[in-house]
Design an enzyme around this catalytic site. Structure first.
Site, PDB file in Angstrom:
ATOM      1  N   LYS A   1      10.061  66.373  35.960  1.00  0.00           N
ATOM      2  CA  LYS A   1      10.106  67.752  35.469  1.00  0.00           C
ATOM      3  C   LYS A   1       8.905  68.488  36.276  1.00  0.00           C
ATOM      4  CE  LYS A   1       8.831  68.963  30.881  1.00  0.00           C
ATOM      5  NZ  LYS A   1       7.203  69.485  31.027  1.00  0.00           N
ATOM      6  N   ARG A  56       7.827  72.363  40.868  1.00  0.00           N
ATOM      7  CA  ARG A  56       6.984  72.380  41.989  1.00  0.00           C
ATOM      8  C   ARG A  56       7.910  72.758  43.051  1.00  0.00           C
ATOM      9  NH1 ARG A  56       3.901  70.060  38.516  1.00  0.00           N
ATOM     10  NH2 ARG A  56       1.835  69.734  38.631  1.00  0.00           N
ATOM     11  N   GLY A 101       4.562  75.352  29.634  1.00  0.00           N
ATOM     12  CA  GLY A 101       3.118  75.313  30.129  1.00  0.00           C
ATOM     13  C   GLY A 101       3.008  75.382  31.567  1.00  0.00           C
ATOM     14  N   SER A 139      -6.617  68.347  34.213  1.00  0.00           N
ATOM     15  CA  SER A 139      -5.265  69.154  33.938  1.00  0.00           C
ATOM     16  C   SER A 139      -4.515  69.269  35.088  1.00  0.00           C
ATOM     17  CB  SER A 139      -5.364  70.167  33.053  1.00  0.00           C
ATOM     18  OG  SER A 139      -4.485  71.108  33.188  1.00  0.00           O
ATOM     19  N   GLN A 185      -1.952  71.180  35.367  1.00  0.00           N
ATOM     20  CA  GLN A 185      -1.440  72.517  35.506  1.00  0.00           C
ATOM     21  C   GLN A 185      -2.699  73.482  35.764  1.00  0.00           C
ATOM     22  OE1 GLN A 185      -0.048  73.054  31.447  1.00  0.00           O
ATOM     23  NE2 GLN A 185       1.697  71.538  31.935  1.00  0.00           N
ATOM     24  N   ASP A 203       1.619  62.350  28.560  1.00  0.00           N
ATOM     25  CA  ASP A 203       2.792  62.773  27.877  1.00  0.00           C
ATOM     26  C   ASP A 203       3.551  61.688  27.022  1.00  0.00           C
ATOM     27  OD1 ASP A 203       2.307  65.426  28.630  1.00  0.00           O
ATOM     28  OD2 ASP A 203       3.755  65.278  30.485  1.00  0.00           O
ATOM     29  N   LYS A 248      -0.836  70.364  23.256  1.00  0.00           N
ATOM     30  CA  LYS A 248       0.295  70.122  23.791  1.00  0.00           C
ATOM     31  C   LYS A 248       1.323  71.276  23.098  1.00  0.00           C
ATOM     32  CE  LYS A 248      -0.901  67.514  27.292  1.00  0.00           C
ATOM     33  NZ  LYS A 248      -1.016  68.017  28.624  1.00  0.00           N
ATOM     34  N   ARG A 277      -0.178  66.877  18.961  1.00  0.00           N
ATOM     35  CA  ARG A 277       0.390  65.738  19.043  1.00  0.00           C
ATOM     36  C   ARG A 277      -0.247  64.442  18.220  1.00  0.00           C
ATOM     37  NH1 ARG A 277       3.240  65.956  25.007  1.00  0.00           N
ATOM     38  NH2 ARG A 277       5.209  67.360  24.193  1.00  0.00           N
ATOM     39  N   ARG A 288       8.978  65.688  22.991  1.00  0.00           N
ATOM     40  CA  ARG A 288       8.515  64.670  22.956  1.00  0.00           C
ATOM     41  C   ARG A 288       8.162  63.999  21.653  1.00  0.00           C
ATOM     42  NH1 ARG A 288       8.532  64.370  28.584  1.00  0.00           N
ATOM     43  NH2 ARG A 288       7.459  65.922  29.594  1.00  0.00           N
TER      44      ARG A 288
HETATM   45  C1  S3P Z   1       2.101  68.703  33.682  1.00  0.00           C
HETATM   46  C2  S3P Z   1       0.800  68.469  33.569  1.00  0.00           C
HETATM   47  C3  S3P Z   1       0.242  67.914  32.310  1.00  0.00           C
HETATM   48  C4  S3P Z   1       1.533  67.510  31.431  1.00  0.00           C
HETATM   49  C5  S3P Z   1       2.527  68.435  31.601  1.00  0.00           C
HETATM   50  C6  S3P Z   1       3.224  68.855  32.984  1.00  0.00           C
HETATM   51  C7  S3P Z   1       2.644  69.323  35.251  1.00  0.00           C
HETATM   52  O1  S3P Z   1      -0.292  69.121  31.651  1.00  0.00           O
HETATM   53  O2  S3P Z   1       1.223  67.210  30.186  1.00  0.00           O
HETATM   54  O3  S3P Z   1       3.831  68.015  30.583  1.00  0.00           O
HETATM   55  O4  S3P Z   1       3.490  69.346  35.841  1.00  0.00           O
HETATM   56  O5  S3P Z   1       1.450  69.783  35.940  1.00  0.00           O
HETATM   57  P1  S3P Z   1      -1.801  69.410  31.677  1.00  0.00           P
HETATM   58  O6  S3P Z   1      -2.046  69.937  32.998  1.00  0.00           O
HETATM   59  O7  S3P Z   1      -1.921  70.299  30.462  1.00  0.00           O
HETATM   60  O8  S3P Z   1      -2.398  68.106  31.333  1.00  0.00           O
END
Ligand code: S3P
Length: 429
Positions: free
Chosen positions: A22, A27, A95, A168, A170, A316, A343, A347, A392
């Protein structure tokens, strides 16, 4: 419509494949869109989350050929070719889409706004609003509650050195996207290393990006050039099959072509520490990512401690690891995982409530769990699960159902469509 599952009496056998990763799928579209030239993506995750990303870029004038399968062709428009979207961008349940695109939008010469479903509108966005604002971005939460909808207006971005309080990917990727448009270098330092797919892909496409331990520095000025990308299978989806094969008696499976990037492989290290019989076969690389086939056999597992730097590499997977720990022998302690509370659902609370409902001995802590595993002779009991529409959660408790006496009801099995659309079909084979 809900689904009812019961104990699995035959082992899992044979060869499996899992959907594309994913994180890498997102990306590949985001970075392909701002590259020059055409890029073909294979093994793309055709789940709802990644479709949200495609739709956002189509709304910004990027021509993306995608018919819902696993092949995508992105006709990149270059760093400065995105068009102003006519409507608010819809990130769905994702997210990753919301946070990473926000960084990109902050560097554009047009205004934009973005939001997502009910869950997205509760997830914390201050973690990106604050550092983006330090870069000079004009980004705000429409309701002033630190959540989406987010409103972004054009501004001049500056490079910063940012010590992120959270590990993180993200947040890191959001800032790296904005950094492409800043007037100087940006360095992001994390408390522990989060997944590094953005860094790997940006480097491959031509960005000037250097990783040094927990820090990554992007220096703007380089153009990005499209490349074909073969997305490996998602270890976060493989996690459910690995967990099922380890715990359902008489299982012996190979999951083919799974990404085992060291910033993502924590689940393998933890299961090995618990005594799992897992072998990596035919290790190779694809699109700069480590890949292998994963051979898993039913194993007698014992408790372990999961904490510290390994947490971002399996964040995750913790719900399904907790399920496995509940059927292992002895205590498993999971800490430093407070991020689980923000999340797609909380969770920590949900895993605890659901495992308790199934008769497990589990206690929630602020940042994790204490699980007193029962060992094989004392199975879980079937229960009605609360999945909170969290993919999940639904999949973790589908695995728990295979080990439980009596029926287990998953109320919203359709929520798995964001990351693993065929999950229930595959699990029933
Ligand atoms: C992700 C980063 C993680 C992960 C999410 C996917 C990503 O989140 O939990 O399922 O693709 O960058 P966080 O950046 O909030 O840790």
């Amino acid at each position: 419509m809900s689904i009812t599952l019961s104990k699995r009496n035959k082992g899992l056998k044979g060869r499996y494949t899992v959907p594309g990763d994913k994180s890498i799928s997102h990306r590949s579209v985001m970075l392909g869109a701002i590259s020059e030239g055409t890029g073909h993506i294979t093994g793309f995750l055709n789940g709802a989350d990644c479709t949200s990303t495609i739709n956002c870029f189509r709304s910004m004038g990027v021509d993306i050929e995608y018919d819902g399968g696993t092949d995508v062709t992105v006709h990149g428009v270059g760093l400065h070719g995105l068009k102003s979207p006519e409507a608010m961008l819809d990130c769905g349940n994702s997210g990753t889409t919301t946070r990473i695109i926000s960084g990109l939008l902050s560097g554009q010469p047009f205004s934009s706004s973005l939001t997502g479903d009910a869950s997205i509108q509760k997830r914390p966005m201050k973690r990106i609003i604050e550092p983006l604002s330090l870069m000079g971005a004009d980004i705000r939460s429409k309701l002033d509650n630190g959540c989406a909808p987010l409103i972004i207006s054009p501004s001049k971005l500056h490079g910063i050195a940012y010590a992120s309080p959270v590990a993180s990917a993200q947040v890191k990727s959001c800032l790296l996207m904005a950094a492409l448009y800043a007037d100087g270098s940006t360095t992001v330092t994390e408390p522990a290393l989060s997944r590094n797919h953005t860094e790997i892909m940006m480097r491959a496409l031509g960005a000037d990006i250097k990783s040094d331990g927990l820090s990554v520095t992007l220096t703007p000025g380089s153009r990005l050039y499209s490349q074909d990308i073969a997305v490996p299978g998602d270890i976060s989806s493989a996690a459910f099959l690995i967990a099922a094969a380890l715990t359902v008696p008489d299982s012996d499976i190979v999951i083919q072509n799974v990404g085992i990037n060291p910033t993502r492989d924590g689940i393998l290290r933890v299961f090995e520490a618990m005594g799992a019989d897992i072998t990596l076969v035919d290790k190779r690389t694809a699109a700069g990512e480590d890949v292998a086939d994963i051979h898993v056999k039913t194993s007698s597992l014992h408790g372990t401690v999961i904490s510290g730097d390994i947490i971002p590499t399996l964040i995750d997977e913790l719900p399904v690891i907790a399920v496995v720990a509940a059927s292992a022998e002895g205590t498993t302690l999971i800490k430093d995982a407070k991020e689980l509370r923000v999340k797609e659902s909380d969770r920590i609370s949900l895993v605890t409530a659901n495992l308790k409902a199934m008769g497990a001995d589990i206690e929630a802590t602020e940042d994790g769990f204490i699980i007193n595993g029962k060992g094989d002779p004392l199975p879980l009991q079937g229960a009605k699960i609360e999945d909170a529409l969290d993919h999940r959660m639904a999949m973790s408790f589908a695995v728990a159902a295979l080990l439980a006496d009596g029926d287990t009801v998953i109320p919203h099995p359709e929520c798995v469509s964001v990351s693993y659309p065929d999950f229930f079909k595959i699990l029933s084979l």
